[in-house]
Design an enzyme around this catalytic site. Structure first.
Site, PDB file in Angstrom:
ATOM      1  N   GLU A  26       0.823  -1.207   0.000  1.00  0.00           N
ATOM      2  CA  GLU A  26       0.000   0.000   0.000  1.00  0.00           C
ATOM      3  C   GLU A  26       0.860   1.261   0.000  1.00  0.00           C
ATOM      4  O   GLU A  26       1.993   1.249   0.467  1.00  0.00           O
ATOM      5  CB  GLU A  26      -0.907  -0.002   1.240  1.00  0.00           C
ATOM      6  CG  GLU A  26      -1.869  -1.171   1.227  1.00  0.00           C
ATOM      7  CD  GLU A  26      -2.824  -1.193   2.412  1.00  0.00           C
ATOM      8  OE1 GLU A  26      -4.024  -1.351   2.180  1.00  0.00           O
ATOM      9  OE2 GLU A  26      -2.384  -1.047   3.554  1.00  0.00           O
ATOM     10  N   CYS A  34       7.134  -7.071   7.107  1.00  0.00           N
ATOM     11  CA  CYS A  34       8.188  -6.426   7.896  1.00  0.00           C
ATOM     12  C   CYS A  34       8.615  -7.360   9.011  1.00  0.00           C
ATOM     13  O   CYS A  34       7.789  -8.019   9.620  1.00  0.00           O
ATOM     14  CB  CYS A  34       7.657  -5.123   8.505  1.00  0.00           C
ATOM     15  SG  CYS A  34       8.893  -4.214   9.461  1.00  0.00           S
ATOM     16  N   SER A  52      11.850   6.119  14.978  1.00  0.00           N
ATOM     17  CA  SER A  52      10.691   5.664  15.744  1.00  0.00           C
ATOM     18  C   SER A  52      11.166   5.286  17.138  1.00  0.00           C
ATOM     19  O   SER A  52      11.686   4.197  17.334  1.00  0.00           O
ATOM     20  CB  SER A  52      10.049   4.458  15.058  1.00  0.00           C
ATOM     21  OG  SER A  52       9.497   4.865  13.823  1.00  0.00           O
ATOM     22  N   HIS A 105       9.381   5.992  20.521  1.00  0.00           N
ATOM     23  CA  HIS A 105       8.185   5.440  21.173  1.00  0.00           C
ATOM     24  C   HIS A 105       8.321   5.067  22.643  1.00  0.00           C
ATOM     25  O   HIS A 105       7.362   4.548  23.229  1.00  0.00           O
ATOM     26  CB  HIS A 105       7.640   4.217  20.419  1.00  0.00           C
ATOM     27  CG  HIS A 105       7.375   4.443  18.962  1.00  0.00           C
ATOM     28  ND1 HIS A 105       6.974   5.648  18.452  1.00  0.00           N
ATOM     29  CD2 HIS A 105       7.456   3.605  17.894  1.00  0.00           C
ATOM     30  CE1 HIS A 105       6.821   5.545  17.138  1.00  0.00           C
ATOM     31  NE2 HIS A 105       7.114   4.325  16.774  1.00  0.00           N
ATOM     32  N   CYS A 150      -0.710   5.691   9.985  1.00  0.00           N
ATOM     33  CA  CYS A 150       0.525   5.040  10.400  1.00  0.00           C
ATOM     34  C   CYS A 150       0.212   3.747  11.118  1.00  0.00           C
ATOM     35  O   CYS A 150      -0.612   3.708  12.023  1.00  0.00           O
ATOM     36  CB  CYS A 150       1.283   5.903  11.397  1.00  0.00           C
ATOM     37  SG  CYS A 150       1.772   7.470  10.771  1.00  0.00           S
TER      38      CYS A 150
HETATM   39  N1  SAH Z   1       9.868   0.744   9.973  1.00  0.00           N
HETATM   40  C1  SAH Z   1      10.040   2.177   9.897  1.00  0.00           C
HETATM   41  C2  SAH Z   1       9.110   2.794   8.900  1.00  0.00           C
HETATM   42  C3  SAH Z   1       7.647   2.740   9.267  1.00  0.00           C
HETATM   43  S1  SAH Z   1       7.190   4.335   9.708  1.00  0.00           S
HETATM   44  C4  SAH Z   1       9.932   2.764  11.280  1.00  0.00           C
HETATM   45  O1  SAH Z   1       9.647   2.029  12.225  1.00  0.00           O
HETATM   46  O2  SAH Z   1      10.186   3.946  11.444  1.00  0.00           O
HETATM   47  C5  SAH Z   1       5.646   4.159  10.390  1.00  0.00           C
HETATM   48  C6  SAH Z   1       5.544   4.912  11.708  1.00  0.00           C
HETATM   49  O3  SAH Z   1       4.241   4.688  12.265  1.00  0.00           O
HETATM   50  C7  SAH Z   1       6.532   4.398  12.718  1.00  0.00           C
HETATM   51  O4  SAH Z   1       6.969   5.440  13.539  1.00  0.00           O
HETATM   52  C8  SAH Z   1       5.667   3.424  13.482  1.00  0.00           C
HETATM   53  O5  SAH Z   1       6.195   3.104  14.715  1.00  0.00           O
HETATM   54  C9  SAH Z   1       4.373   4.174  13.568  1.00  0.00           C
HETATM   55  N2  SAH Z   1       3.217   3.345  13.863  1.00  0.00           N
HETATM   56  C10 SAH Z   1       3.117   2.003  13.789  1.00  0.00           C
HETATM   57  N3  SAH Z   1       1.900   1.596  14.159  1.00  0.00           N
HETATM   58  C11 SAH Z   1       1.209   2.709  14.476  1.00  0.00           C
HETATM   59  C12 SAH Z   1      -0.122   2.932  14.903  1.00  0.00           C
HETATM   60  N4  SAH Z   1      -0.974   1.935  15.022  1.00  0.00           N
HETATM   61  N5  SAH Z   1      -0.511   4.201  15.136  1.00  0.00           N
HETATM   62  C13 SAH Z   1       0.350   5.229  14.958  1.00  0.00           C
HETATM   63  N6  SAH Z   1       1.602   5.072  14.529  1.00  0.00           N
HETATM   64  C14 SAH Z   1       2.035   3.826  14.303  1.00  0.00           C
END
Ligand code: SAH
Length: 343
Positions: A89, A109, A211, A213, A330
């Site tokens: 997507e 992933c 990322s 978190h 995201c």
């Molecule tokens: N793998 C890379 C690229 C993906 S970016 C990374 O981890 O950075 C996508 C972003 O959305 C990342 O920061 C990820 O942690 C975040 N993300 C994942 N699931 C999410 C959710 N359910 N709600 C909001 N953000 C989320």
């Protein structure tokens, strides 16, 4: 499949020189692909018949198959089928500063972040550069407008597919082609340190987002398995080195998960961790997924978290929410793996 969309201008020129053609011919082909946007070699009318024949038998110009488009206010989600039947997507977001496209970098992933829908399918394979380029071309064709910003924040971990994403960036950044400004491109990683170091060496000018978190290893270990390999201390050290080398500001993404990483203490701890670093924090209200144990933090909690960072002089924004209705936000994107029976 030798797609012509895998080639940067320089690579195409080198290839043409190797087959006894000129650099100029390569530039003409590049122009047909990215400025005039033709779909077949036969339409490249300023090339000799022989060359067209050669290109037809040695390269593919096949695009991605657009399976489904879902639209919501300011957002459009595209489901594509790849040549081998796998599905990925891409998401277009309309901002006041332009059209931003979020592209996927892998089918599935392997990072296994506990809260992210994209990791439901383990990595099947890397996307090749042309499959990233084609996401962009398909979306521009659909909206009949330019995409101005590209973020590598779709399905996959870009730094787990380093060479292909770097080649992709080279292709879309070329002023003689799609011409996306280098500062308008952002790569997001969950923190693969050797690749952050490599990325710093290359001095591309591309934006880096991390990322994060969580403010400490105890929380991060629970929600992001990568932290057991590269913990927060090592990650922050490598980000500092990155900033020293590139003189660029880094973005930290921080999803707020109710009761997990959103307390006032967590905000204080995060402030302390990032103190003095040239960065800004992007607070992301969690988009709920099929992982029912994770919930979005309350509005009040989010704004208190924000206020504490501000008070501590950390630059911070709360991310505008896009596309949660069409599951385009995201962490809500999912790949589908092609199987004979599942098709
Ligand atoms: N793998 C890379 C690229 C993906 S970016 C990374 O981890 O950075 C996508 C972003 O959305 C990342 O920061 C990820 O942690 C975040 N993300 C994942 N699931 C999410 C959710 N359910 N709600 C909001 N953000 C989320």
């Amino acid at each position: 499949m030798n797609s012509i969309y895998n080639y940067s201008l320089k690579d195409l020129q080198d290839y043409f020189l190797d087959i006894g053609e000129t650099k100029f011919r390569a530039s003409q082909v590049f122009d047909w692909l990215y400025i005039k946007r033709v779909k077949t070699f036969n339409e490249m009318t300023n090339l000799k018949k022989d060359l067209i024949k050669y290109l037809n038998s040695n390269f593919s110009m096949e695009g991605l198959k657009l399976i489904k488009v879902q639209e919501d206010v300011d957002v459009k989600k595209y489901l594509f089928e790849l040549y081998d039947g796998n599905k990925i997507e891409a998401v277009l977001m309309r901002h006041d500063y332009g059209n931003s496209l979020c592209v996927s970098s892998e089918v599935g992933c392997n990072m296994g972040c506990r809260f992210c829908e994209s990791g439901r399918l383990k990595k099947v394979r890397d996307l090749l550069s042309f499959e990233l380029v084609l996401q962009l071309l398909a979306v521009e064709e659909d909206i009949k407008e330019r995409v101005s910003h590209v973020v590598l924040m779709g399905i996959g971990e870009p730094f787990d597919n380093y060479d292909n994403i770097m080649n992709f960036i080279k292709i879309i950044n070329d002023p003689k082609g799609i011409n996306i400004g280098i500062r308008h491109i952002t790569v997001s990683t969950c923190g693969i340190i050797p690749k952050i170091e490599k990325f710093a060496e290359e001095q591309t000018g591309v934006n880096l987002a991390i990322s994060l978190h969580a403010p400490n290893d105890e929380i991060r270990n629970k929600i992001m398995p990568i932290n057991k390999v590269y913990n927060i201390e090592k990650l922050i050290r490598s980000v500092k080195e990155y900033i020293n080398k590139t003189n660029r500001r880094v973005t930290f993404e921080y999803i707020l998960l109710k009761g997990i990483n959103d307390s006032k203490e967590n905000a204080e701890e995060l402030s302390l961790l990032l103190k003095g670093i040239n960065c800004y924090v992007n607070l992301i209200p969690y988009n709920e997924t099929s992982y029912l144990e994770y919930k979005t933090s309350d509005r009040v909690t989010i704004s208190e978290f924000y206020d504490i960072l501000k008070k501590n002089n950390i630059s911070v924004t709360i991310r505008k929410e896009f596309g949660s209705k069409v599951s385009a936000a995201c962490g809500q994107l999912r790949s589908e793996h092609f199987t004979e029976s599942g098709r």
